[in-house]
Motif scaffolding. Structure first.
Motif, PDB file in Angstrom:
ATOM      1  N   GLN A 149      68.172  47.998  69.443  1.00  0.00           N
ATOM      2  CA  GLN A 149      68.843  49.265  69.123  1.00  0.00           C
ATOM      3  C   GLN A 149      67.736  50.251  68.805  1.00  0.00           C
ATOM      4  OE1 GLN A 149      72.156  49.311  66.196  1.00  0.00           O
ATOM      5  NE2 GLN A 149      70.982  50.865  65.091  1.00  0.00           N
TER       6      GLN A 149
ATOM      7  N   ASP B  34      66.172  54.452  69.416  1.00  0.00           N
ATOM      8  CA  ASP B  34      66.402  55.839  69.820  1.00  0.00           C
ATOM      9  C   ASP B  34      65.149  56.631  69.478  1.00  0.00           C
ATOM     10  OD1 ASP B  34      68.801  57.822  70.585  1.00  0.00           O
ATOM     11  OD2 ASP B  34      67.453  58.797  69.146  1.00  0.00           O
TER      12      ASP B  34
ATOM     13  N   ASP C 275      64.853  59.340  68.111  1.00  0.00           N
ATOM     14  CA  ASP C 275      64.968  60.035  66.840  1.00  0.00           C
ATOM     15  C   ASP C 275      65.088  59.110  65.631  1.00  0.00           C
ATOM     16  OD1 ASP C 275      64.876  62.571  68.076  1.00  0.00           O
ATOM     17  OD2 ASP C 275      67.015  62.447  68.549  1.00  0.00           O
ATOM     18  N   ALA C 276      64.878  57.815  65.829  1.00  0.00           N
ATOM     19  CA  ALA C 276      64.996  56.863  64.714  1.00  0.00           C
ATOM     20  C   ALA C 276      63.987  57.194  63.617  1.00  0.00           C
ATOM     21  CB  ALA C 276      64.772  55.447  65.222  1.00  0.00           C
TER      22      ALA C 276
ATOM     23  N   SER D 283      73.635  54.163  63.699  1.00  0.00           N
ATOM     24  CA  SER D 283      73.314  55.519  64.142  1.00  0.00           C
ATOM     25  C   SER D 283      71.930  55.578  64.793  1.00  0.00           C
ATOM     26  CB  SER D 283      73.367  56.489  62.955  1.00  0.00           C
ATOM     27  OG  SER D 283      72.236  56.297  62.117  1.00  0.00           O
ATOM     28  N   LYS D 284      71.618  56.726  65.345  1.00  0.00           N
ATOM     29  CA  LYS D 284      70.315  56.938  65.990  1.00  0.00           C
ATOM     30  C   LYS D 284      69.170  56.925  64.984  1.00  0.00           C
ATOM     31  CE  LYS D 284      72.103  59.557  69.896  1.00  0.00           C
ATOM     32  NZ  LYS D 284      71.991  60.791  70.681  1.00  0.00           N
ATOM     33  N   LYS D 285      69.493  57.040  63.710  1.00  0.00           N
ATOM     34  CA  LYS D 285      68.446  57.075  62.688  1.00  0.00           C
ATOM     35  C   LYS D 285      67.856  55.703  62.377  1.00  0.00           C
ATOM     36  CE  LYS D 285      70.144  61.176  60.309  1.00  0.00           C
ATOM     37  NZ  LYS D 285      70.580  61.730  59.014  1.00  0.00           N
TER      38      LYS D 285
END
Length: 192
Positions: free
Chosen positions: A29, A31, A33-34, A75-77
């Motif tokens: 998982q 992204d 922008d994590a 989430s992308k975070k």
């Protein structure tokens, strides 16, 4: 390198042929922008079957320790990857170790693609030994106890598996000190 291209490269890697041919994807998982990256040992059987990392009791406990809900966790975070991206199989006790060389080939590319990272949570001895190297202590307990030495870049913790319940009960300092500090760090980063 774009994350999608790295995942295709993983699937095409001859070492992963058995998984790719069986229709299995790497368990990951990530992204661009994590802000927080979780690195564990390797996906378990349940994660390999579901295709979702930490979608089990360990994930529930990890979210509790981090002080976040499932929506935030997915989430992308929050990025999640392991020292190996596929379930390595069962050993006499627990799972087999992650395959050697997988992290060497893919972690640098994946981490470089996430330019917002502020902290890496190292879950378990394999990730801690790999990332902390000679700065890791003589064992997992001592490394986790010395977690402040590795901040703000790394935050080492024990795996949230039901198998570590005894370890957590024996090492009360983990619940009393480490978990509250982990929640504080995670909250500060995610509030930005």
């Amino acid at each position: 390198m774009e994350i999608e291209k790295i995942i295709i490269e993983m699937k095409d890697d001859p070492r992963n042929k058995i998984f790719t041919n069986a229709g299995m994807n790497p368990i990951i998982q990530v992204d661009k922008d994590a802000r927080i990256l979780l690195i564990g040992q390797a996906p378990g059987r349940h994660a390999q079957e579901s295709g979702i990392p930490f979608a089990d009791a360990s994930g529930k406990k990890l979210k509790e320790w981090m002080g976040i809900d499932d929506e935030t966790f997915r989430s992308k975070k929050i990025a999640i990857m392991s020292m190996d991206f596929y379930f390595p199989g069962k050993a006499k006790q627990g799972d087999l170790p992650p395959r050697v060389g997988i992290a060497d080939d893919y972690h640098p590319k994946l981490i470089a693609s996430m330019n917002q990272l502020e902290m890496v949570i190292l879950i378990g001895a394999y990730a801690q030994k790999y990332y902390l190297g000679k700065d890791a202590k003589k064992n997992l307990t001592e490394t986790v106890r010395a977690y402040k030495e590795y901040l703000p870049e790394y935050f080492p913790i024990v795996h949230p598996s039901p198998l570590t319940i005894g370890w957590v009960k024996k090492n009360t300092w983990f619940t009393d000190e480490v978990i509250p500090d982990l929640k504080t760090h995670v909250t500060k980063i995610l509030e930005k």
